[in-house]
Design a protein around this motif. Sequence first.
Motif, mmCIF file in Angstrom:
data_model
loop_
_atom_site.group_PDB
_atom_site.id
_atom_site.type_symbol
_atom_site.label_atom_id
_atom_site.label_comp_id
_atom_site.label_asym_id
_atom_site.label_seq_id
_atom_site.Cartn_x
_atom_site.Cartn_y
_atom_site.Cartn_z
ATOM 1 N N PRO A 227 0.736 -1.221 0.075
ATOM 2 C CA PRO A 227 -0.014 0.204 -0.044
ATOM 3 C C PRO A 227 1.084 1.327 0.029
ATOM 4 C CG PRO A 227 -0.319 -1.114 1.931
ATOM 5 C CD PRO A 227 0.609 -1.922 1.332
ATOM 6 N N GLY A 228 2.170 1.148 0.173
ATOM 7 C CA GLY A 228 3.040 2.244 0.106
ATOM 8 C C GLY A 228 4.451 2.024 -0.267
ATOM 9 N N ALA A 229 5.265 2.835 -0.094
ATOM 10 C CA ALA A 229 6.604 2.521 -0.487
ATOM 11 C C ALA A 229 7.309 1.600 0.681
ATOM 12 C CB ALA A 229 7.378 4.027 -0.760
ATOM 13 N N GLN A 230 8.329 0.758 0.316
ATOM 14 C CA GLN A 230 8.951 -0.109 1.545
ATOM 15 C C GLN A 230 10.353 0.248 1.732
ATOM 16 O OE1 GLN A 230 7.093 -2.569 3.193
ATOM 17 N NE2 GLN A 230 5.503 -1.538 2.712
ATOM 18 N N PRO A 231 10.839 0.060 2.778
ATOM 19 C CA PRO A 231 12.112 0.466 3.190
ATOM 20 C C PRO A 231 13.051 -0.806 2.554
ATOM 21 C CG PRO A 231 11.013 -0.430 5.149
ATOM 22 C CD PRO A 231 9.889 -0.243 4.171
ATOM 23 N N SER A 232 14.296 -0.859 2.719
ATOM 24 C CA SER A 232 15.150 -2.093 2.303
ATOM 25 C C SER A 232 14.911 -3.223 3.374
ATOM 26 C CB SER A 232 16.678 -1.733 2.258
ATOM 27 O OG SER A 232 16.932 -0.853 1.137
ATOM 28 N N GLY A 233 14.820 -4.340 3.157
ATOM 29 C CA GLY A 233 14.745 -5.464 4.102
ATOM 30 C C GLY A 233 14.389 -6.942 3.326
ATOM 31 N N GLU A 234 13.953 -7.709 4.189
ATOM 32 C CA GLU A 234 13.525 -8.915 3.562
ATOM 33 C C GLU A 234 12.105 -9.043 3.270
ATOM 34 O OE1 GLU A 234 15.205 -12.991 5.263
ATOM 35 O OE2 GLU A 234 13.058 -12.529 6.196
ATOM 36 N N VAL A 235 11.635 -9.662 2.234
ATOM 37 C CA VAL A 235 10.423 -10.034 1.840
ATOM 38 C C VAL A 235 10.374 -11.389 2.001
ATOM 39 C CG1 VAL A 235 8.863 -10.121 -0.070
ATOM 40 C CG2 VAL A 235 10.170 -8.049 0.178
ATOM 41 N N SER A 236 9.321 -12.077 2.568
ATOM 42 C CA SER A 236 9.121 -13.563 2.656
ATOM 43 C C SER A 236 7.734 -13.785 2.365
ATOM 44 C CB SER A 236 9.176 -13.939 4.186
ATOM 45 O OG SER A 236 8.514 -13.630 5.210
ATOM 46 N N ALA A 237 7.525 -15.028 1.934
ATOM 47 C CA ALA A 237 6.098 -15.506 1.662
ATOM 48 C C ALA A 237 5.825 -17.005 1.973
ATOM 49 C CB ALA A 237 5.861 -15.199 0.146
ATOM 50 N N THR A 238 4.865 -17.492 2.449
ATOM 51 C CA THR A 238 4.566 -18.518 2.695
ATOM 52 C C THR A 238 3.152 -18.836 1.940
ATOM 53 O OG1 THR A 238 3.100 -18.034 4.794
ATOM 54 C CG2 THR A 238 5.479 -18.808 5.167
ATOM 55 N N ALA A 239 2.973 -20.261 1.651
ATOM 56 C CA ALA A 239 1.610 -20.817 0.848
ATOM 57 C C ALA A 239 0.996 -22.016 1.775
ATOM 58 C CB ALA A 239 2.167 -21.689 -0.324
ATOM 59 N N THR A 240 -0.240 -21.617 2.168
ATOM 60 C CA THR A 240 -0.894 -22.625 2.857
ATOM 61 C C THR A 240 -2.036 -23.239 2.161
ATOM 62 O OG1 THR A 240 -0.572 -21.111 4.812
ATOM 63 C CG2 THR A 240 -2.500 -23.045 4.786
ATOM 64 N N ASP A 241 -2.260 -24.702 2.288
ATOM 65 C CA ASP A 241 -3.084 -25.346 1.107
ATOM 66 C C ASP A 241 -4.482 -25.681 1.681
ATOM 67 O OD1 ASP A 241 -2.724 -27.453 3.044
ATOM 68 O OD2 ASP A 241 -1.453 -28.622 1.908
ATOM 69 N N GLU A 242 -5.369 -26.191 1.306
ATOM 70 C CA GLU A 242 -6.739 -26.124 1.759
ATOM 71 C C GLU A 242 -6.923 -27.215 3.028
ATOM 72 O OE1 GLU A 242 -9.140 -27.675 -1.524
ATOM 73 O OE2 GLU A 242 -9.125 -25.921 -2.655
ATOM 74 N N ALA A 243 -5.850 -27.798 3.294
ATOM 75 C CA ALA A 243 -5.734 -28.671 4.498
ATOM 76 C C ALA A 243 -5.125 -28.124 5.467
ATOM 77 C CB ALA A 243 -5.047 -30.069 4.429
ATOM 78 N N GLY A 244 -4.693 -26.724 5.386
ATOM 79 C CA GLY A 244 -4.286 -25.971 6.630
ATOM 80 C C GLY A 244 -2.610 -26.271 6.748
ATOM 81 N N ASN A 245 -2.069 -26.850 5.718
ATOM 82 C CA ASN A 245 -0.672 -27.184 5.778
ATOM 83 C C ASN A 245 0.374 -25.734 5.227
ATOM 84 O OD1 ASN A 245 -0.879 -29.982 6.752
ATOM 85 N ND2 ASN A 245 -1.560 -30.228 4.540
ATOM 86 N N THR A 246 1.000 -25.419 5.808
ATOM 87 C CA THR A 246 1.767 -24.356 5.543
ATOM 88 C C THR A 246 3.405 -24.406 5.177
ATOM 89 O OG1 THR A 246 0.459 -22.614 7.083
ATOM 90 C CG2 THR A 246 2.571 -21.811 6.262
ATOM 91 N N SER A 247 3.727 -23.616 4.006
ATOM 92 C CA SER A 247 5.198 -24.281 3.475
ATOM 93 C C SER A 247 6.173 -23.480 4.413
ATOM 94 C CB SER A 247 5.192 -23.728 2.127
ATOM 95 O OG SER A 247 5.112 -22.124 2.101
ATOM 96 N N GLU A 248 7.560 -23.841 4.201
ATOM 97 C CA GLU A 248 8.446 -22.932 4.683
ATOM 98 C C GLU A 248 8.425 -21.779 3.978
ATOM 99 O OE1 GLU A 248 10.809 -23.671 7.060
ATOM 100 O OE2 GLU A 248 9.549 -25.633 7.482
ATOM 101 N N PRO A 249 8.867 -20.681 4.873
ATOM 102 C CA PRO A 249 9.033 -19.443 4.116
ATOM 103 C C PRO A 249 9.983 -19.268 2.982
ATOM 104 C CG PRO A 249 10.028 -19.307 6.260
ATOM 105 C CD PRO A 249 9.451 -20.599 5.922
ATOM 106 N N ALA A 250 9.462 -18.759 1.907
ATOM 107 C CA ALA A 250 10.697 -18.275 0.733
ATOM 108 C C ALA A 250 11.015 -16.897 1.155
ATOM 109 C CB ALA A 250 10.060 -18.281 -0.587
ATOM 110 N N THR A 251 12.405 -16.382 0.805
ATOM 111 C CA THR A 251 12.695 -15.151 1.176
ATOM 112 C C THR A 251 13.482 -14.754 0.181
ATOM 113 O OG1 THR A 251 14.778 -15.902 2.449
ATOM 114 C CG2 THR A 251 12.677 -15.627 3.822
ATOM 115 N N GLN A 252 13.389 -13.241 0.100
ATOM 116 C CA GLN A 252 14.358 -12.743 -0.985
ATOM 117 C C GLN A 252 14.514 -11.061 -0.363
ATOM 118 O OE1 GLN A 252 13.134 -13.015 -5.034
ATOM 119 N NE2 GLN A 252 14.348 -11.231 -5.821
ATOM 120 N N ASP A 253 15.946 -10.572 -0.573
ATOM 121 C CA ASP A 253 16.106 -9.367 -0.136
ATOM 122 C C ASP A 253 15.641 -8.203 -0.924
ATOM 123 O OD1 ASP A 253 17.258 -10.160 2.332
ATOM 124 O OD2 ASP A 253 19.369 -10.453 1.353
ATOM 125 N N TYR A 254 15.121 -7.073 -0.519
ATOM 126 C CA TYR A 254 14.586 -6.195 -1.235
ATOM 127 C C TYR A 254 15.376 -4.917 -0.862
ATOM 128 C CZ TYR A 254 11.633 -2.099 -2.639
ATOM 129 O OH TYR A 254 11.190 -0.977 -3.412
#
Length: 262
Positions: A227-254
């Motif tokens: 929603p706005g400009a971001q500072p430098s830092g880490e971006v991470s993301a997880t995926a959760t399937d329909e059964a509620g299982n959540t993945s390990e986070p993927a990370t990337q530096d911004y």
Amino acid sequence: MKVKTSTLAENIAEQPIQEVANGISLEAPSRVALDLAPEQVASMVREGNDLIIETTDGRTFRITDFYTSPPTEAPSEGGTQGQSELYLDSEEGELIRADLSPQGPDGIVQPTYMSMAEPAFFEGEDTAAGLGITPITVLGGLAATGGVAAIAGGDGGDGGSDTGDDGGGTDNTAPEAPILNLATNEDGNLTVSGEAEPGSDVTVTLPDGSTVETSAGENGSFEVTSPGAQPSGEVSATATDEAGNTSEPATQDYVAPNDNTA
């Protein structure tokens, strides 16, 4: 989908078959073999350095950086010469080389298929010795640390998570970590796109600590914008399937555009 990959100089005979869902990412010219018959291919399109294969049953398989330029060193000096190669598996179980012609202006590739006159290798580990390609271990998440990485998770049939028991039907297997791509917009906001298990809920954590949620589409793609400009830092993301299982986070530096410390 069952996949085997290798550098152009290695042998596949002693390596296992890998199961991936939406694609793989290469870091060097490689051989890629798919458990897919030519009759199952609806289209092939080059998008940048990526080769995108659409199947007749609606699946999308992306080979990221398939069209990378080879290094100049000879294999004996640690380099890899040649362009990436694609192999398919005929309905009769025969290994097929896909000779990829130059793509048209719209990126459409018209392959010419050529039998290798030997059995394909997806039903057994000993039938591929004549091909001379060895898969590199397929890693979950980003392709930052290996020769090839799996894109998104789940089994190769429908992109969903495997069941985690011996027949009870309970899904206890978490999706693979998502693939991330970062881009700064003209207004300074950060767009995070990528691929995850189709239909999974994707939670993206931005450098300022806020989170944005979305769902991966039928082909596994997703996109969110801060929603706005971001500072430098880490971006991470997880995926959760329909059964509620959540993945390990993927990370990337911004790195923010106005960050002069980078």
